[in-house]
Design an enzyme around this catalytic site. Structure first.
Site: not given
Ligand SMILES: Cc1cc2nc3c(=O)[nH]c(=O)nc-3n(C[C@H](O)[C@H](O)[C@H](O)COP(=O)(O)O)c2cc1C
Ligand SMILES: Nc1ncnc2c1ncn2[C@@H]1O[C@H](COP(=O)(O)OP(=O)(O)O)[C@@H](O)[C@H]1O
Ligand SMILES: [Mg+2]
Length: 155
Positions: A15, A21, A27, A29, A79, A91, A104, A107, A109
């Site tokens: 990704g 980092k 995550t 991907n 992800e 990978y 949820r 969103k 932030f």
């Protein structure tokens, strides 16, 4: 959410390198092809479930599906953060996921710190919910026991 639990596998691709980092939360991907094949009623948002790498152990996970509004991605991504400490990156390996519940919507932030604390909250909530018997049984699903040689998508 008619399609839950939703099972899919795919190769782990690169990704933007932000997960580890910038957020301290790596995550894994999925390729575009896996994301494009999601059923239309698996809406964008944050989900939880089970995941394994190759034919490895099954662990708790959280998965984010969407455009990462904080980063304003132009491509939809899927992800998975696995609640396990791996010795090295994976990978190119096959990631198997069973999405079992919804947490949820995605969103935006106003700071990186609030994005990180929201994700940490998701992880804690997912860990709790996955201990429910109805979710624990999916950890043992045959999906995680078949040979993991093919990239496929679906049930
Ligand atoms: C459980 C979880 C919840 C997330 N929630 C949001 C969110 O609400 N908004 C957002 O912009 N990104 C969210 N993300 C996505 C992160 O921004 C993303 O993982 C990060 O940009 C790493 O991207 P990369 O794999 O391309 O490096 C979430 C990720 C996870 C694992
Ligand atoms: N617990 C974990 N959950 C998910 N990925 C992990 C984990 N531990 C190590 N990794 C590795 O970190 C990579 C993801 O790091 P990330 O910073 O999100 O980079 P990218 O932008 O390339 O996805 C995964 O592809 C995997 O190889
Ligand atoms: Mg990633």
């Amino acid at each position: 959410m008619r399609h839950l639990p939703y099972f899919c596998r795919g190769q782990v691709v690169r990704g933007f390198g932000r997960g580890s980092k910038q957020l301290g939360i790596p995550t894994a991907n999925f390729p575009e092809q896996v994301v494009d094949n999601l059923p239309t009623d698996v809406s964008t948002g944050i989900y939880y479930g089970w995941a394994s790498v190759g034919s490895g152990d099954v662990h708790k996970m959280v998965v984010s599906i969407g455009w990462n509004p904080y980063y304003k991605n132009t491509k939809k991504s899927m992800e998975t953060h696995i609640m396990h400490t791996f010795k090295e990156d994976f990978y190119g390996e096959i990631l198997n996921v069973a999405i079992v519940g919804y947490l949820r919507p995605e969103k935006n932030f106003d700071s990186l710190e609030s994005l990180i604390s929201a994700i940490q909250g998701d992880i804690e909530e997912a860990k709790k919910r996955l201990d429910l018997p109805e979710h624990l049984k999916l950890k043992e699903d045959n999906f995680f026991k078949v040979p993991k040689s093919k990239v496929m998508n679906g049930h």
